[in-house]
Design an enzyme around this catalytic site. Structure first.
Site, short mmCIF file in Angstrom:
data_model
loop_
_atom_site.label_atom_id
_atom_site.label_comp_id
_atom_site.label_asym_id
_atom_site.label_seq_id
_atom_site.Cartn_x
_atom_site.Cartn_y
_atom_site.Cartn_z
N ASP A 122 0.80 -1.22 0.00
CA ASP A 122 0.00 0.00 0.00
C ASP A 122 0.84 1.27 0.00
O ASP A 122 0.34 2.35 -0.25
CB ASP A 122 -0.82 0.04 1.30
CG ASP A 122 -2.19 -0.58 1.11
OD1 ASP A 122 -2.65 -0.66 -0.02
OD2 ASP A 122 -2.77 -0.97 2.14
C1 BGC Z 1 0.32 1.21 6.45
C2 BGC Z 1 -0.05 0.03 5.65
C3 BGC Z 1 -1.53 -0.05 5.52
C4 BGC Z 1 -2.11 1.25 5.04
C5 BGC Z 1 -3.60 1.21 5.08
C6 BGC Z 1 -0.27 2.44 5.83
O1 BGC Z 1 0.06 3.55 6.56
O2 BGC Z 1 1.70 1.31 6.52
O3 BGC Z 1 0.46 -1.13 6.24
O4 BGC Z 1 -1.85 -1.01 4.57
O5 BGC Z 1 -1.67 2.33 5.77
O6 BGC Z 1 -4.19 2.32 4.49
C1 NOJ Z 2 -1.76 -3.75 5.53
C2 NOJ Z 2 -2.91 -3.67 4.58
O1 NOJ Z 2 -4.11 -4.01 5.25
C3 NOJ Z 2 -2.68 -4.59 3.41
O2 NOJ Z 2 -3.75 -4.51 2.50
C4 NOJ Z 2 -1.38 -4.28 2.75
O3 NOJ Z 2 -1.18 -5.22 1.73
C5 NOJ Z 2 -0.24 -4.30 3.74
N1 NOJ Z 2 -0.54 -3.45 4.85
C6 NOJ Z 2 1.08 -3.88 3.10
O4 NOJ Z 2 1.10 -2.54 2.78
#
Ligand code: BGC
Ligand code: NOJ
Length: 808
Positions: free
Chosen positions: A484
């Site tokens: 993400d």
């Molecule tokens: C986090 C990710 C997460 C995302 C969700 C980010 O700030 O690092 O792990 O998937 O937010 O929107």
């Molecule tokens: C947490 C999110 O929920 C997931 O969708 C994503 O793949 C991981 N973070 C890695 O960014």
């Protein structure tokens, strides 16, 4: 250092001090009513949606930490009050243990010969939390005890509750009837639900107003009502509503008693919600209160809950001589899969319950670890998820559990999302054989009139990838892919702006090698669906696309010793030895090899060796190295994290199993298991002081070498790590793989695993599988004494039990 131990027989983790490095929590509830409960009885409860229907209040970020929960104060004359869970009074206890079990938590504590045992659980079919408090007087003298209960109501919408004070300090309303406190804020207008807190014995008093109960300048640790030994019978009008009962009791020497408190949720038809002027109709509450008045009902519901879990877990049971693997496989990993399936990323001690709904990719992946447990619920979930897809195959990134509608604020554009729908659908069919699901008619964006079959939804998923490729023939990344935080088309420069949804640079250039790997893997899976249940011609076309994508990876995404991560919006390489930082990323290595890329030309092995060489630390595999030391807007959120944290080079556990599975695919069982073990909670338990989070579940992230918290975990419980670790250990390593026509058995074992037995219930038949590993380099399988060719045991309708021997 440890703070407890596993009790495998009872399927519990036993914590022997309240002073764990962080609150160590558990989940109560399976379907609609949920409670988070810590080892000091902190936490909160909600009905279905942790934001919109929150029953009790909890303050994240509070000091002291983890205050707010289910509190019971025990007070004998001239002695300090104490709590079974130590908090909030912090009166030292003579004894304390907390047992987190499957769907329940029991805290046993003792102070000056008064023994308390508090059992908390959510019954399978009632919308309530049961708190059974057993008290015994072990002394030779009678004891006169005052007991005060305490919970604090949340005004339903947890966000509004924590910010809109100009309104919400005026609206609280309660009713007290018999021994039950009813919370009915906003019931007078548009709500038709209420909460209640009752007890099965006469009360000496109550409080529903926090100010009266606590008194001025006091906190939960020294309520004036408890100090004075007298509730004030306050009725909350606005301000801060609570529920507290006072119970006075005397216990003779050696005497025991039990008291049952019920925290529940009730609902009425909109047009029949009153029983008198401004008096709520209490039918559903009365039913529950009446039922749990008797200790027999409490016991039988508690037993049912245990039995429910025993039966669920029976579908995959392992007996190896390695207790750590057994306890993860048989108990905790499957349990965590259920919790992530239920709650996605919504409510934990790191996820406030007010943020994200259900993630499209998250839910699809959670299902991989859950589908064998309750396939009917998995089926329903697939249909819900597919219904938020758009006609062009792209999809909302998230949806709301309560409405099941896509979330507009986050929107779409995460280009890996659609392909995960293929992953979960094929896993479901392989588990159940129910390919009829492909014919289910489902709308796009929940719009009536747009219904198409699930098969068509999947077709649009793969076609979305086919039609969104960049200059190198690799899939375009959009806002981000699985990572993400790799935001290659969102150049954010404003503080506070979302890194992920600021799409201001639609380059049509930034490509993802990770999605390329996915396209190969799930492209093949989709082609197989066409082959079996659809149009073989289409299968051929898809396989051509798969071949092209694989070739594009070889041509443009091989860096020499590993797979590149991506091309950015300017066409620059990401994750290359030529980069100054961020030279190698984990995701494309694991995913490409899982897809079968590089198996024939040595790339797979070389890439995995590079991972082992460069990304592995003592606590797992880091996401990227070296991590980024400066913010770079063309890469996005990943570079917003300090080096070594989260996506910027921590061990981001979710993707570790991919590499382990990839190792198994190339036949390296020792490596596969080594990588499995590094993040496995049961193995990590030994250094709980460093790791800090619960030793019975996976956490999302563990500090990497680039930061200042090497080995320290965060964000426990709600992570895709649970599902993928279960897929890894149960299918790739131990080798029990559901397939369309039957169960495939194809283990890839470490030397230390010489033999094991697995009981697997699959499509109604129990497989008793006995594996011996003699390292012979080939596999021999017999089923009911008959040798079979290959590794697939075809489904048989006649047999209920099959005996399988596997010799390697
Ligand atoms: C986090 C990710 C997460 C995302 C969700 C980010 O700030 O690092 O792990 O998937 O937010 O929107
Ligand atoms: C947490 C999110 O929920 C997931 O969708 C994503 O793949 C991981 N973070 C890695 O960014």
């Amino acid at each position: 250092m440890r703070y407890g131990y596993f009790d495998d027989k009872n399927k519990e983790y036993i914590i022997n001090t309240p002073a764990t490095p962080l609150p160590w929590i558990n989940y109560l509830g399976n379907k609609d009513f949920f409670g988070l409960i810590s080892n000091t009885l902190g936490g909160y409860s909600f009905y279905r949606d942790a934001r919109l229907q929150r029953l009790t209040r909890f303050r994240y970020n509070n000091v002291p930490a983890d205050t707010g929960g289910r509190y019971y104060y025990l007070k004998e004359k001239n002695k300090p009050a104490w709590n079974p869970g130590y908090l909030p009074c912090k009166t030292p206890l003579d004894k304390y243990t907390c047992r987190h079990g499957l769907g329940y938590t029991i805290i046993e504590s003792e102070k000056e010969d008064l023994i308390s045992k508090l059992t908390c659980f959510v019954p399978l079919d009632d919308n309530c939390e049961v708190h059974r408090l057993d008290l015994s007087n072990r002394s030779d003298e009678p004891k006169t005890i005052q007991l005060f209960s305490f919970i604090e109501w949340c005004l339903w919408d947890a966000v509004d509750d924590s910010q809109n004070f100009q309104r919400n300090l005026n609206i609280a309303e309660v009713e007290v009837e018999d021994n039950t406190i009813y919370h009915k804020t906003e019931y007078r207008e548009r709500r038709n639900h209420y909460a209640f807190f009752g007890v099965n014995r006469p009360i000496a008093g109550f409080d529903t107003d926090r100010n009266e109960f606590l008194g001025q300048f006091r906190g939960f640790d020294d309520p004036i009502a408890v100090e004075k030994g007298a509730s004030t019978n306050s009725i909350s009008h606005g301000w801060y509503p609570i529920g507290s009962h006072q119970i006075d009791l005397t216990l003779a020497a050696g005497e025991s008693t039990h008291i049952v408190f019920i925290l529940g949720y009730g609902q009425n038809p909109v047009d029949d919600k009153w029983s008198g002027k401004n008096i709520i109709r209490k039918t559903s509450a009365r039913f529950i209160l009446e039922k749990y008045r008797s200790i027999e009902s409490v016991e039988s519901e508690f037993d049912r809950l245990k039995e429910y879990w025993n039966q669920l877990l029976a579908s995959y049971q392992l007996e190896s001589s390695h207790e750590k693997i057994d306890r993860m496989v048989n108990i905790w990993n499957q349990y965590q899969c259920m919790v992530t399936f239920n709650l996605s990323r919504s409510a934990s001690y790191f996820e406030s319950g007010t943020g994200r709904g259900m993630g499209f990719r998250d839910s699809c992946q959670d299902l991989l670890g859950f589908v064998h447990l309750v396939p009917e619920r998995a089926r329903e979930r697939i249909l819900d998820i597919a219904s938020i897809q758009f006609e062009d195959g792209s999809t909302y990134h998230q949806y709301q559990p309560l409405t099941k509608l896509g979330n507009h604020a986050v929107g779409s554009g995460f280009n890996d999302d659609p392909l995960w729908l293929i992953a979960c659908t094929t896993a479901y069919i392989k588990e159940t054989g129910d390919h009829g699901i492909l014919e289910e008619m489902l709308p796009f964006d929940n719009t009536p009139g747009t219904e198409q079959s699930l098969f068509e939804h999947l077709r649009r998923s793969i076609n979305y990838t086919i039609h969104h490729r960049g200059p190198h023939g690799l899939p375009l990344i959009g806002r981000a892919d699985w990572n993400d935080c790799l935001n290659l088309n969102c150049f954010s420069t404003e503080p506070g702006e979302s890194f992920q949804t600021t799409s201001n640079y639609d380059s049509q250039v930034a490509e993802s090698v990770f999605i390329a790997g996915m396209a190969v893997k799930y492209g093949k899976e989709y082609a197989e669906l066409c082959q079996r249940f659809g149009d073989p011609k289409e299968a051929g076309e898809i396989l051509n696309f798969v071949k092209d994508t694989e070739q594009a990876i070889y041509d443009s995404a091989w860096d020499g010793e590993w797979f590149l991560r991506a091309y950015d919006a300017h066409g620059n390489k990401i994750g290359s030895s030529q980069c100054e930082e961020g030279k190698i990323f984990i995701e494309p290595q694991g995913m490409s090899v899982m897809a079968g890329v590089g198996l024939n030309n040595g790339y797979a092995k070389t890439a995995l060796d590079s991972v082992y060489d460069k990304l592995v630390n003592d606590f797992g595999i880091e996401l990227v190295t070296p991590p980024y030391t400066e913010y770079r807007k063309e890469l996005g959120e990943i570079t917003s994290y300090p080096p070594g944290y989260k996506e910027n080079g921590s061990v981001f556990c979710h993707n570790n199993p991919w590499v382990s599975i990839a190792e198994a695919m190339i036949g390296r069982g020792n490596r596969a298991f080594d990588l499995y073990r590094r993040i496995s909670p049961a193995y990590v338990e030994e250094f709980s002081d460093l790791h800090m989070t619960e030793p019975y579940v996976y956490s999302q992230t563990i500090g990497g070498r680039g930061g200042h918290s090497l080995g320290q975990a965060k964000n426990s419980w709600l992570t895709g790590t649970a599902a993928w670790s279960f897929v890894n250990i149960s299918q790739a390593i131990l080798g029990i793989q559901p397939d369309y026509d039957g169960l495939r058995i194809d283990p890839c074992l470490p030397d230390e695993l010489k033999q094991y037995k697995i009981k697997r219930i699959y499509r109604g038949c129990t497989y008793l599988i006995d594996v011996e590993n003699h390292n012979r380099g080939f596999i021999e399988i017999t089923v009911d004494g008959q040798k079979i060719d290959g590794t697939l045991i075809p489904v048989s309708k006649e047999k209920n039990t099959r005996h399988v021997t596997v010799r390697l």
